[in-house]
Design an enzyme around this catalytic site. Structure first.
Site, short mmCIF file in Angstrom:
data_model
loop_
_atom_site.label_atom_id
_atom_site.label_comp_id
_atom_site.label_asym_id
_atom_site.label_seq_id
_atom_site.Cartn_x
_atom_site.Cartn_y
_atom_site.Cartn_z
N HIS A 17 0.99 -1.29 -0.09
CA HIS A 17 0.07 -0.04 -0.15
C HIS A 17 0.89 1.23 0.00
O HIS A 17 1.54 1.64 1.03
CB HIS A 17 -0.88 -0.08 1.05
CG HIS A 17 -1.89 1.29 1.28
ND1 HIS A 17 -3.10 0.80 1.44
CD2 HIS A 17 -1.75 2.45 1.06
CE1 HIS A 17 -4.07 2.06 1.31
NE2 HIS A 17 -3.27 3.04 1.04
N HIS A 19 1.71 5.40 -1.68
CA HIS A 19 1.19 6.49 -2.62
C HIS A 19 2.61 7.19 -3.14
O HIS A 19 3.30 7.44 -2.27
CB HIS A 19 0.34 7.56 -1.84
CG HIS A 19 -0.80 6.91 -1.15
ND1 HIS A 19 -2.03 7.00 -1.81
CD2 HIS A 19 -0.99 6.35 0.04
CE1 HIS A 19 -2.92 6.52 -1.02
NE2 HIS A 19 -2.27 5.97 0.10
N ARG A 21 2.12 9.65 -6.02
CA ARG A 21 1.76 10.69 -6.45
C ARG A 21 2.26 10.82 -7.88
O ARG A 21 2.48 9.79 -8.71
CB ARG A 21 2.20 12.09 -5.95
CG ARG A 21 2.10 12.04 -4.32
CD ARG A 21 0.73 11.92 -3.99
NE ARG A 21 0.78 11.94 -2.25
CZ ARG A 21 -0.49 11.54 -1.54
NH1 ARG A 21 -1.30 10.70 -2.06
NH2 ARG A 21 -0.26 11.74 -0.35
N ASN A 45 -5.24 7.28 -6.19
CA ASN A 45 -5.93 8.58 -5.55
C ASN A 45 -5.20 9.81 -6.37
O ASN A 45 -4.90 10.74 -5.45
CB ASN A 45 -6.27 8.59 -4.31
CG ASN A 45 -5.05 8.59 -3.41
OD1 ASN A 45 -3.94 7.90 -3.89
ND2 ASN A 45 -4.98 9.14 -2.11
N LYS A 104 -9.50 -0.07 -5.87
CA LYS A 104 -9.41 0.41 -4.37
C LYS A 104 -10.83 1.23 -4.35
O LYS A 104 -11.24 1.94 -5.00
CB LYS A 104 -8.32 1.37 -4.50
CG LYS A 104 -8.20 2.27 -3.35
CD LYS A 104 -7.48 1.33 -2.11
CE LYS A 104 -7.56 2.14 -0.74
NZ LYS A 104 -6.80 3.10 -0.49
N HIS A 141 -10.75 1.16 1.89
CA HIS A 141 -10.51 2.11 2.66
C HIS A 141 -11.48 1.82 3.66
O HIS A 141 -12.89 2.43 3.12
CB HIS A 141 -10.34 3.54 2.15
CG HIS A 141 -10.08 4.71 3.30
ND1 HIS A 141 -8.75 5.35 3.21
CD2 HIS A 141 -10.96 4.87 4.18
CE1 HIS A 141 -9.22 6.10 4.36
NE2 HIS A 141 -10.16 5.95 4.89
N HIS A 179 -4.65 -0.57 5.73
CA HIS A 179 -4.28 0.13 6.95
C HIS A 179 -5.34 0.18 8.03
O HIS A 179 -5.74 1.23 8.48
CB HIS A 179 -3.89 1.62 6.66
CG HIS A 179 -5.05 2.35 5.43
ND1 HIS A 179 -6.14 2.42 5.97
CD2 HIS A 179 -4.79 3.15 4.43
CE1 HIS A 179 -6.83 2.85 4.67
NE2 HIS A 179 -6.01 3.54 4.07
N LEU A 227 -4.90 9.25 7.82
CA LEU A 227 -6.15 8.62 7.90
C LEU A 227 -5.95 7.14 7.21
O LEU A 227 -5.32 6.99 6.53
CB LEU A 227 -7.23 9.52 6.96
CG LEU A 227 -7.61 10.75 7.66
CD1 LEU A 227 -8.56 11.52 6.36
CD2 LEU A 227 -8.44 10.70 8.88
N ASP A 255 1.25 2.62 3.60
CA ASP A 255 0.45 3.84 3.20
C ASP A 255 1.27 4.98 3.44
O ASP A 255 0.67 6.13 3.92
CB ASP A 255 -0.74 3.89 4.45
CG ASP A 255 -1.76 4.75 3.90
OD1 ASP A 255 -1.72 5.14 2.71
OD2 ASP A 255 -2.41 5.62 4.76
N HIS A 259 3.10 14.43 1.31
CA HIS A 259 2.55 15.85 1.36
C HIS A 259 3.59 16.76 1.60
O HIS A 259 4.36 16.59 2.59
CB HIS A 259 1.27 15.99 2.17
CG HIS A 259 0.19 15.27 1.86
ND1 HIS A 259 -0.85 15.52 1.01
CD2 HIS A 259 -0.41 13.99 2.60
CE1 HIS A 259 -1.60 14.61 0.85
NE2 HIS A 259 -1.53 13.67 1.79
N ALA A 271 -3.95 14.89 5.25
CA ALA A 271 -3.66 13.67 6.04
C ALA A 271 -2.68 12.84 5.32
O ALA A 271 -2.53 12.59 3.85
CB ALA A 271 -4.82 13.01 6.06
C1 NCD Z 1 -3.51 9.12 2.03
C2 NCD Z 1 -3.08 10.19 1.01
O1 NCD Z 1 -2.55 11.19 1.45
O2 NCD Z 1 -3.08 9.80 -0.42
N1 NCD Z 1 -3.48 9.67 3.11
C3 NCD Z 1 -3.40 9.15 4.47
O3 NCD Z 1 -3.73 9.87 5.41
N2 NCD Z 1 -3.38 7.77 4.45
C4 NCD Z 1 -4.79 8.61 1.56
C5 NCD Z 1 -5.27 7.22 2.22
O4 NCD Z 1 -4.71 6.09 1.99
O5 NCD Z 1 -6.28 7.20 3.09
ZN ZN Z 2 -3.48 5.08 1.56
#
Ligand code: NCD
Ligand code: ZN
Length: 351
Positions: A17, A19, A21, A45, A104, A141, A179, A227, A255, A259, A271
């Site tokens: 899992h 991210h 970007r 996402n 997802k 999620h 998560h 989150l 996860d 950011h 988040a």
């Molecule tokens: C994730 C994100 O920023 O893409 N943020 C997070 O707090 N985990 C999205 C997600 O997996 O919920």
């Molecule tokens: Zn995530």
């Protein structure tokens, strides 16, 4: 293996899992992950989200271009699609045929870039039937989003209101409860009666190492906000027990969610925790805290590929008990990012 080794060898792990970007920042975050992991499930996402097979192929090409420019040739991105109210059964079948590893579920409004997410799971029943039929994993999620539900209860309510009915209607659907953050989720996945290997959960390093006090210690700590949000200590303890139990239903998913610093340190901060910098060190620390380092390899390297019916990796890596300082900030395109545990040390490092 002795109880407190100073070095451990394991088959190279994967991140189930992640991210990364898009655009200029992807290169920086990919490098951190590819240093440690052989493969990662790339979450869809983006803005706009990756809702169709063609979009996933294009995203994969951009990832590969970045890997090439970094000189990395031993990392494999595993692509997913973002489920919407309008995802068709045909798109699911096409995804299966073209190597997409999962769909997802983002309940609309649940988290970062979830506006295009599912407003009502009943709108997705045709797509879910197709997933069940072709053996396409469904990555959820697991939080309800009604504003009247307390944010700390959203995962537990999701189990009762959404997950349990879903599993009744689709008993053969392969589900990953992503998560997980609560005792209820850990026990639900542990105790679920399944006809086969149909439910599993990923667990992040932050949910194994911190409870909700970490968001408020001495002031508000935006870099510990993700989150689903961190929960009480009893939940952390239940997650740590699940992760280190050797039960193949629980496996690694960081996860890691980058950011930029300015988007976290804001009046309405985003988040997501950035754990990719030394994720394996964080997991080693968590497993060591309960003297179960010998269970790390199953969680990190075996149970994920087994669930997804992919081959296990063969290369080995070594983690050493050698304190590593985590920088205050790291480059992120034109901006910077504050990694998890910035300015502190982590007891374990990758050799
Ligand atoms: C994730 C994100 O920023 O893409 N943020 C997070 O707090 N985990 C999205 C997600 O997996 O919920
Ligand atoms: Zn995530």
């Amino acid at each position: 293996m002795p109880n407190s080794p100073t070095q451990i060898q394991l088959i190279q792990p994967d991140d189930w899992h992640l991210h990364i970007r898009d655009g200029a920042i992807m290169r920086d975050v990919l490098a951190d992950t590819a240093r440690q992991f052989a493969r990662a499930i790339i979450m869809p996402n983006l803005k706009p989200p990756v809702t169709a097979v063609e979009l996933a192929h294009a995203y994969r090409s951009r990832i590969e271009a970045n890997l090439k420019s970094l000189g990395i040739n031993d990392f494999e991105p595993l692509m997913t699609l973002y489920l919407t109210d309008n995802t068709s059964a045909d798109e699911v079948r096409k995804a299966k045929a073209e190597g997409i590893v999962g769909f997802k579920l983002y309940p609309a409004g649940a988290t970062t870039n979830s506006d295009a997410g599912v407003t009502d799971i009943r709108h997705c029943y045709k797509a879910l039937e197709a997933m069940q039929e072709v053996g396409m994993p469904f990555l959820v999620h697991g939080e309800v989003t009604h504003s009247e539900i307390d944010i700390f209860d959203r995962e537990a309510v999701f189990i009762d209101q959404i997950l349990e009915p879903l599993r009744r209607d689709f008993p053969q659907l392969k589900i990953v409860f992503e998560h997980i953050t609560t005792k209820q989720a850990a026990h639900y996945v542990r105790d679920a009666l399944t006809a086969g290997n149909t439910i599993a959960a990923t667990i992040t390093p932050q949910h194994l190492l911190m409870n909700r006090n970490a968001i408020f210690s001495g002031g508000i700590r935006p870099h510990n906000y993700c989150l689903p949000v961190l929960k009480r200590e009893e939940h952390r303890v239940a997650l740590l027990e699940a992760a280190t139990s050797g039960n193949p239903r629980f496996f690694l998913g960081t996860d890691s969610a980058p950011h930029a610093k300015g988007d976290k340190e804001a009046a309405c901060g985003c988040a997501g925790c950035y754990s990719a910098f030394n994720a394996l060190g964080l997991y080693a620390e968590a497993f060591e805290s309960v003297n179960r380092l010998e269970k790390l390899e199953g969680f990190a390297s075996f149970f994920g590929p087994d669930f997804y019916s992919l081959p296990r990796n063969s290369k080995k890596i070594t983690l050493k008990k050698q304190a590593q300082s985590i920088p205050q900030e790291l480059p992120l395109g034109d901006a910077t990012i504050v990694p998890l545990r910035a300015g502190e040390t982590i007891a374990w490092s990758l050799v």
